[in-house]
Design an enzyme around this catalytic site. Structure first.
Site, PDB file in Angstrom:
ATOM      1  N   ARG A 219       5.489  -4.053  -6.649  1.00  0.00           N
ATOM      2  CA  ARG A 219       6.808  -3.412  -6.624  1.00  0.00           C
ATOM      3  C   ARG A 219       7.136  -2.889  -5.227  1.00  0.00           C
ATOM      4  O   ARG A 219       7.919  -3.457  -4.502  1.00  0.00           O
ATOM      5  CB  ARG A 219       6.870  -2.282  -7.676  1.00  0.00           C
ATOM      6  CG  ARG A 219       8.306  -1.846  -8.023  1.00  0.00           C
ATOM      7  CD  ARG A 219       8.979  -0.961  -7.012  1.00  0.00           C
ATOM      8  NE  ARG A 219       8.308   0.295  -6.760  1.00  0.00           N
ATOM      9  CZ  ARG A 219       8.721   1.185  -5.852  1.00  0.00           C
ATOM     10  NH1 ARG A 219       9.794   0.930  -5.110  1.00  0.00           N
ATOM     11  NH2 ARG A 219       8.051   2.310  -5.653  1.00  0.00           N
ATOM     12  N   ASP A 220       6.493  -1.817  -4.815  1.00  0.00           N
ATOM     13  CA  ASP A 220       6.840  -1.213  -3.530  1.00  0.00           C
ATOM     14  C   ASP A 220       6.471  -2.130  -2.370  1.00  0.00           C
ATOM     15  O   ASP A 220       7.100  -2.080  -1.315  1.00  0.00           O
ATOM     16  CB  ASP A 220       6.134   0.138  -3.392  1.00  0.00           C
ATOM     17  CG  ASP A 220       6.793   1.029  -2.344  1.00  0.00           C
ATOM     18  OD1 ASP A 220       8.023   0.940  -2.195  1.00  0.00           O
ATOM     19  OD2 ASP A 220       6.082   1.793  -1.683  1.00  0.00           O
TER      20      ASP A 220
ATOM     21  N   HIS B  94       1.279   9.070  -2.474  1.00  0.00           N
ATOM     22  CA  HIS B  94       1.778   7.751  -2.067  1.00  0.00           C
ATOM     23  C   HIS B  94       2.058   7.813  -0.570  1.00  0.00           C
ATOM     24  O   HIS B  94       2.983   8.512  -0.139  1.00  0.00           O
ATOM     25  CB  HIS B  94       3.062   7.446  -2.851  1.00  0.00           C
ATOM     26  CG  HIS B  94       3.713   6.149  -2.510  1.00  0.00           C
ATOM     27  ND1 HIS B  94       3.595   5.027  -3.306  1.00  0.00           N
ATOM     28  CD2 HIS B  94       4.498   5.786  -1.471  1.00  0.00           C
ATOM     29  CE1 HIS B  94       4.291   4.033  -2.768  1.00  0.00           C
ATOM     30  NE2 HIS B  94       4.850   4.472  -1.653  1.00  0.00           N
TER      31      HIS B  94
ATOM     32  N   HIS C 192       2.605   5.941   3.296  1.00  0.00           N
ATOM     33  CA  HIS C 192       2.911   4.799   4.141  1.00  0.00           C
ATOM     34  C   HIS C 192       2.235   5.015   5.496  1.00  0.00           C
ATOM     35  O   HIS C 192       2.022   6.152   5.917  1.00  0.00           O
ATOM     36  CB  HIS C 192       4.421   4.648   4.312  1.00  0.00           C
ATOM     37  CG  HIS C 192       5.108   4.124   3.090  1.00  0.00           C
ATOM     38  ND1 HIS C 192       5.987   3.076   3.113  1.00  0.00           N
ATOM     39  CD2 HIS C 192       5.025   4.504   1.791  1.00  0.00           C
ATOM     40  CE1 HIS C 192       6.439   2.828   1.884  1.00  0.00           C
ATOM     41  NE2 HIS C 192       5.863   3.695   1.069  1.00  0.00           N
TER      42      HIS C 192
ATOM     43  N   CYS D 119      10.490   0.922   2.169  1.00  0.00           N
ATOM     44  CA  CYS D 119      11.669   1.271   1.380  1.00  0.00           C
ATOM     45  C   CYS D 119      12.910   0.667   2.018  1.00  0.00           C
ATOM     46  O   CYS D 119      13.203   0.946   3.191  1.00  0.00           O
ATOM     47  CB  CYS D 119      11.821   2.796   1.301  1.00  0.00           C
ATOM     48  SG  CYS D 119      13.315   3.311   0.420  1.00  0.00           S
TER      49      CYS D 119
ATOM     50  N   ASN E  93       2.976   0.299   3.043  1.00  0.00           N
ATOM     51  CA  ASN E  93       2.052   1.223   2.413  1.00  0.00           C
ATOM     52  C   ASN E  93       0.665   1.087   3.034  1.00  0.00           C
ATOM     53  O   ASN E  93       0.350   0.093   3.709  1.00  0.00           O
ATOM     54  CB  ASN E  93       1.923   0.881   0.919  1.00  0.00           C
ATOM     55  CG  ASN E  93       3.233   0.956   0.179  1.00  0.00           C
ATOM     56  OD1 ASN E  93       3.580   1.973  -0.378  1.00  0.00           O
ATOM     57  ND2 ASN E  93       3.968  -0.151   0.167  1.00  0.00           N
TER      58      ASN E  93
END
Length: 302
Positions: free
Chosen positions: A17-18, A209, A211, A242, A251
């Site tokens: 997903r991300d 989370h 990055h 994002c 990430n």
């Protein structure tokens, strides 16, 4: 293992997903499913598999239902779907996700860009969707985005994020994730924010989370698990970012994080070489060299 370091930590794979949502290359559903299958084979047991965002806003996630229809269903694997509104929640429920992750953005400007609503409206939406999730038997989690800094408003205070966590906790989240969406944070911030959030929401497990935008993501991950975070997010290959935050690069890489944690004596249940192979493979599918380093350097000792 050092004193004070937990013996085990959970790692959530967010690459499907991300990781993929910020990539220019649109991969077919079958490739996304293979990525998930490879992650599971490497020991991952929680996967952020899809986002139920509007297909025009995030075309990389337009096939969320197709992906969820094809993923392997196992009792020991939990699939997370990101939802941004009631329509997304309906789609997630119909697709059979195990968890819904709702985003509350810490600043109004970024929240408007990301979700078309203010932070206050985001809190109200979270409460509504959490109640629905509890009724439907789906695990509700929430991510506080831009917890460590906003690309539009700058510094975000830890006290503000902790107050958001306190209000979020009223709706009964299974977990609160603190997201460094733009990779602005440093370890001292991590320690402070986790301590304040734990005080504000003492009964809720915390997830982080990170990055690696400014090369602090792995140091932040170390600080987070030393401070008692139950779970860390990572993306195989270190892909992602994002699409609504300028210069929000990838990430932290799952394979590099696994090497770091294992070297410190922390059990992850993950297979580093298999993750590194998958990181190289997903780079080939995307037609790019991924940021992760374990696939290039190899494990040590080899």
């Amino acid at each position: 293992m050092q004193a004070g370091v937990p013996g085990r930590i959970e790692v959530v794979e967010v690459g499907p997903r991300d990781g993929l949502q910020n990539e220019a290359t649109l991969l077919p559903a079958a490739t996304k499913v293979e990525l998930i299958e490879r992650a599971i084979a490497a020991g991952v047991r929680r996967v952020e598999a899809v986002s139920f965002a509007h297909p025009r806003r995030v075309p990389q996630m337009a096939d969320a239902e197709q992906v969820m229809a094809a993923v392997p269903r196992r009792e020991d694997v939990s699939y997370i779907g990101l939802v941004l509104n009631g329509r997304g929640f309906d789609r997630a429920l119909a697709a059979g996700v195990d968890e819904v992750n709702v985003v509350v953005v810490a600043t109004d400007t970024f929240s408007e860009r990301n979700q078309g609503m203010s932070t206050e409206q985001g809190l109200a939406l979270w409460s509504e969707l959490a109640a629905r999730a509890h009724r439907e038997g789906v695990r509700p989690t929430v991510t506080i985005a831009a917890s460590f800094g906003c690309p539009f408003e700058g510094t975000v205070s830890a006290a503000h994020v902790a107050e958001l966590a306190r209000r979020i906790a009223d709706a009964g989240p299974a977990e609160i994730a603190l997201a460094d969406t733009i990779g602005a944070g440093v370890p001292t911030q991590v320690v402070d924010l986790l301590a304040r959030t734990r005080e504000a929401a003492p009964a809720v497990p915390l997830r982080c989370h990170f990055h690696n935008t400014r090369n602090t993501g792995y140091a932040n991950a170390v600080a987070a698990f030393q401070e008692g975070a139950a779970t860390l997010d990572a993306s195989v290959g270190g892909i992602g970012g994002c699409p609504f935050a300028p210069n929000a690069t990838g990430n932290i890489a799952t394979e590099d994080l696994e090497y770091l944690l294992t070297g410190m004596g922390v059990r992850t249940g993950l297979d580093g070489p298999a993750l590194a192979e998958t990181g190289t493979w997903i780079g080939e599918q995307l037609g790019k060299e991924v940021p992760a380093l374990l696939g290039k350097a190899g494990t040590f000792p080899g």
